[in-house]
Design a protein around this motif. Structure first.
Motif, mmCIF file in Angstrom:
data_model
loop_
_atom_site.group_PDB
_atom_site.id
_atom_site.type_symbol
_atom_site.label_atom_id
_atom_site.label_comp_id
_atom_site.label_asym_id
_atom_site.label_seq_id
_atom_site.Cartn_x
_atom_site.Cartn_y
_atom_site.Cartn_z
ATOM 1 N N LEU A 15 0.851 -1.182 0.000
ATOM 2 C CA LEU A 15 0.000 0.000 0.000
ATOM 3 C C LEU A 15 0.892 1.240 0.000
ATOM 4 O O LEU A 15 1.650 1.472 0.938
ATOM 5 N N ARG A 16 0.803 2.016 -1.068
ATOM 6 C CA ARG A 16 1.630 3.221 -1.229
ATOM 7 C C ARG A 16 0.830 4.469 -0.898
ATOM 8 O O ARG A 16 -0.400 4.432 -0.830
ATOM 9 N N VAL A 17 1.518 5.579 -0.718
ATOM 10 C CA VAL A 17 0.856 6.852 -0.459
ATOM 11 C C VAL A 17 -0.123 7.159 -1.588
ATOM 12 O O VAL A 17 -1.226 7.651 -1.358
ATOM 13 N N ALA A 18 0.238 6.829 -2.824
ATOM 14 C CA ALA A 18 -0.634 7.087 -3.975
ATOM 15 C C ALA A 18 -1.956 6.320 -3.882
ATOM 16 O O ALA A 18 -2.944 6.710 -4.493
ATOM 17 N N ASN A 19 -1.992 5.245 -3.130
ATOM 18 C CA ASN A 19 -3.223 4.463 -2.972
ATOM 19 C C ASN A 19 -4.183 5.075 -1.959
ATOM 20 O O ASN A 19 -5.356 4.730 -1.938
ATOM 21 N N VAL A 20 -3.692 5.964 -1.115
ATOM 22 C CA VAL A 20 -4.517 6.537 -0.049
ATOM 23 C C VAL A 20 -5.080 7.863 -0.549
ATOM 24 O O VAL A 20 -4.355 8.821 -0.764
ATOM 25 N N GLN A 21 -6.390 7.884 -0.764
ATOM 26 C CA GLN A 21 -7.083 9.064 -1.272
ATOM 27 C C GLN A 21 -7.929 9.673 -0.165
ATOM 28 O O GLN A 21 -8.007 9.142 0.935
ATOM 29 N N ASP A 22 -8.580 10.757 -0.457
ATOM 30 C CA ASP A 22 -9.406 11.462 0.517
ATOM 31 C C ASP A 22 -10.629 10.629 0.867
ATOM 32 O O ASP A 22 -11.606 10.606 0.146
ATOM 33 N N GLY A 23 -10.550 9.893 1.961
ATOM 34 C CA GLY A 23 -11.675 9.116 2.437
ATOM 35 C C GLY A 23 -11.807 7.713 1.893
ATOM 36 O O GLY A 23 -12.744 7.010 2.222
ATOM 37 N N HIS A 24 -10.882 7.285 1.056
ATOM 38 C CA HIS A 24 -10.952 5.921 0.522
ATOM 39 C C HIS A 24 -9.582 5.467 0.026
ATOM 40 O O HIS A 24 -8.646 6.261 -0.068
ATOM 41 N N LEU A 25 -9.484 4.183 -0.269
ATOM 42 C CA LEU A 25 -8.263 3.620 -0.834
ATOM 43 C C LEU A 25 -8.477 3.371 -2.320
ATOM 44 O O LEU A 25 -9.502 2.820 -2.721
ATOM 45 N N LEU A 26 -7.526 3.772 -3.135
ATOM 46 C CA LEU A 26 -7.544 3.531 -4.570
ATOM 47 C C LEU A 26 -6.743 2.251 -4.819
ATOM 48 O O LEU A 26 -5.531 2.230 -4.635
ATOM 49 N N LEU A 27 -7.423 1.183 -5.184
ATOM 50 C CA LEU A 27 -6.785 -0.130 -5.240
ATOM 51 C C LEU A 27 -6.630 -0.681 -6.663
ATOM 52 O O LEU A 27 -6.363 -1.864 -6.838
ATOM 53 N N ASP A 28 -6.760 0.185 -7.686
ATOM 54 C CA ASP A 28 -6.655 -0.312 -9.057
ATOM 55 C C ASP A 28 -5.211 -0.531 -9.499
ATOM 56 O O ASP A 28 -4.968 -1.229 -10.476
ATOM 57 N N GLU A 29 -4.244 0.035 -8.794
ATOM 58 C CA GLU A 29 -2.828 -0.198 -9.123
ATOM 59 C C GLU A 29 -2.068 -0.480 -7.827
ATOM 60 O O GLU A 29 -1.721 0.425 -7.078
ATOM 61 N N ILE A 30 -1.836 -1.738 -7.572
ATOM 62 C CA ILE A 30 -1.139 -2.176 -6.358
ATOM 63 C C ILE A 30 0.237 -2.716 -6.750
ATOM 64 O O ILE A 30 0.350 -3.530 -7.668
ATOM 65 N N LYS A 31 1.265 -2.261 -6.088
ATOM 66 C CA LYS A 31 2.619 -2.770 -6.311
ATOM 67 C C LYS A 31 2.841 -4.004 -5.436
ATOM 68 O O LYS A 31 2.191 -4.187 -4.411
#
Length: 96
Positions: free
Chosen positions: A10-26
């Motif tokens: 889980l990268r900083v780029a995955n953490v959005q305002d109020g939710h997790l963006l999980l379409d690109e996981i390293k």
């Protein structure tokens, strides 16, 4: 690396305002014995850089020295994070 295991990261780029963006996981490799050290558990608090939670974190750190909200507490908070009140207001507006 002995006993490597591949896990999602889980990268900083995955953490959005109020939710997790999980379409690109390293994916990263860790030793199996280290997995529990880096895993999120129920009740963990996830803070990211630039998240605006510095006033909350500094508030809690000041409680390590002063277990109250008396003058000494706020003096320490003022010295530690001089613009804490402005940051607190910004955070409150973002969460409203």
């Amino acid at each position: 690396m002995k006993e490597p295991v591949e896990l999602p990261y889980l990268r900083v780029a995955n953490v959005q305002d109020g939710h997790l963006l999980l379409d690109e996981i390293k994916i990263i490799q860790l030793e199996r014995s280290k997995v529990s050290c880096y895993s999120l558990k129920k009740g963990d608090v996830l803070l990211t850089e630039g998240g605006g939670f510095e006033p909350v974190l500094m508030h809690e750190l000041c409680h390590l020295r002063h277990h109250h909200h008396g003058p000494e507490f706020y003096q320490l908070l003022d010295r530690s994070l001089p613009d804490w009140m402005k940051r607190k207001h910004t955070l409150e507006m973002a969460l409203a």
